[in-house]
Design a protein around this motif. Structure first.
Motif, PDB file in Angstrom:
ATOM      1  N   LYS A  60      34.985  16.922 -28.095  1.00  0.00           N
ATOM      2  CA  LYS A  60      35.848  15.569 -28.334  1.00  0.00           C
ATOM      3  C   LYS A  60      37.341  16.167 -28.006  1.00  0.00           C
ATOM      4  CE  LYS A  60      34.127  15.125 -32.469  1.00  0.00           C
ATOM      5  NZ  LYS A  60      34.003  14.318 -33.757  1.00  0.00           N
ATOM      6  N   ASP A 110      29.322  10.335 -29.575  1.00  0.00           N
ATOM      7  CA  ASP A 110      30.613  10.977 -29.651  1.00  0.00           C
ATOM      8  C   ASP A 110      30.952  11.317 -28.224  1.00  0.00           C
ATOM      9  OD1 ASP A 110      31.003  11.292 -32.271  1.00  0.00           O
ATOM     10  OD2 ASP A 110      30.314  13.224 -32.333  1.00  0.00           O
ATOM     11  N   GLU A 142      34.333   9.955 -26.142  1.00  0.00           N
ATOM     12  CA  GLU A 142      34.952  10.814 -25.325  1.00  0.00           C
ATOM     13  C   GLU A 142      35.351  10.131 -23.731  1.00  0.00           C
ATOM     14  OE1 GLU A 142      37.011  14.593 -24.387  1.00  0.00           O
ATOM     15  OE2 GLU A 142      36.719  13.403 -26.096  1.00  0.00           O
TER      16      GLU A 142
END
Length: 349
Positions: free
Chosen positions: A25, A128, A132
């Motif tokens: 991330k 996640d 991103e």
């Protein structure tokens, strides 16, 4: 039935070999650190528009000039929606789990729980990675395109000034004779400052532009290379690469990063998060936000949650289901505090 000879001799499962292709991330954490939840389908960001105004001159003998109040605007976005539903294999609790000793040392209930944890961690990892990807799109284009089953293709345009997204072509590209990457970066930093008042503190390079940047004689004379992971004064000019982004040093006011990350698209083809040939300038002045809208599910009382996992069991035939929901959008709150350029053609590998 013939037994497996490798189960009963000296063969042992020494360790679990983990997946290294996990979501990282870097873009989210560096440029979109703020997290906001809204108990509605929409999320709104107030932006202090502001202009570089000056106080008016008037005679001290006349009435003061009425000056308009400073304006602000409210940008409203509807987040996309994510529903990752899974039906874990019912046979896994009666088989050896990944990482478990050959022959087994866990009960069925323990394997079931371990399997649920394994699947849920993967759901979070995939979510996640999607965030991103949204951050990469917002930084490189000033937009995010959302499409999916039952979701019409929607372009979320954050309204970045068109002069802050450029694509060099022909003899103007990096690597061509007479083209100075350092000169262009200075020009782009000035343009970003003019349009937003924001100062660029970080430059994100993809692989090929970094090589051209390093070849610039102005850069060679001024770049500072960190040693010991950026601590101390040791100089390390050798090759370095990391998952996500590798810190390469400082040049003037800029932290220099080389970014490498990929994702698998809807056609099962691996794609780069940032296309090779891309350079991004930005910094803390972007004030990026990860916003999350309502979870459209009474099980969560329609609350706003970044991650909303739940599980249930169908009785006949018996099957456990898992569902991860989220309603995310990644917002460059001060969108003009970012600049993106395609500086050269991508090198296909």
């Amino acid at each position: 039935m013939q037994s497996n000879p490798f189960v009963y001799d000296t063969n042992m499962l020494i360790e679990l070999v983990p997946n290294l292709k996990r979501a990282q991330k870097f873009l989210l954490d560096r440029f979109f650190p703020n997290i906001f939840t809204a108990d509605t389908e929409y999320v709104s960001i107030d932006v202090d528009v502001g202009k570089r105004r000056m106080s008016p001159f008037v005679s001290p003998l006349v009435e003061g000039k009425l000056v308009e109040q400073r304006r602000y605007q409210t940008n409203t976005f509807k987040p996309a929606y994510i529903k990752d539903k899974r039906a874990p294999d019912l046979r896994k609790p009666v088989r050896r789990m990944i990482g478990e000793r050959i022959g087994g040392d866990m009960t069925g209930a323990e394997r079931m729980m371990a399997n649920l944890v394994f699947e849920m961690e993967d759901q979070v990892d995939m979510l996640d990675r999607r965030l991103e990807w949204m951050a990469a799109q917002a930084l490189s284009t000033g937009t995010v395109t959302v499409s999916g089953e039952g979701y019409p293709t929607t372009l979320i345009d954050f309204g970045r000034d068109p002069t802050l997204t450029v694509a060099l072509s022909g003899a103007a590209q990096w690597g061509q004779a007479g083209v100075s990457p350092s000169t262009l970066i200075e020009q782009w930093g000035h343009q970003m400052l003019k349009k937003s008042g924001g100062v660029a503190t970080d430059i994100i390079f993809t692989t090929t532009p970094w090589e051209y940047f390093l070849a610039d004689p102005v850069v060679k004379a001024a770049i500072w290379y960190p040693g010991n992971g950026g601590q101390g004064n040791d100089i390390n000019v050798g090759a370095q690469i990391q998952r996500g982004a590798q810190y390469k040093g400082r040049w003037g006011q800029y932290r220099l990063w080389v970014y490498n990350d990929w994702y698998v698209d809807d056609n099962n083809v691996e794609q780069p998060m940032l296309v090779d040939g891309t350079v991004v300038l930005s910094g803390e002045d972007l004030m990026g936000t990860r916003a999350f809208g309502q979870i459209m599910d009474p099980s969560f009382s329609y609350a706003a949650l970044p991650y909303a996992p739940k599980t249930w069991i169908e009785q006949d035939p018996a099957q456990q289901f898992m569902l991860m929901q989220s309603s995310p959008i990644v917002i460059p709150s001060r969108v003009n505090a970012s600049f993106a350029a395609t500086v050269c053609a991508a090198v296909v590998s």
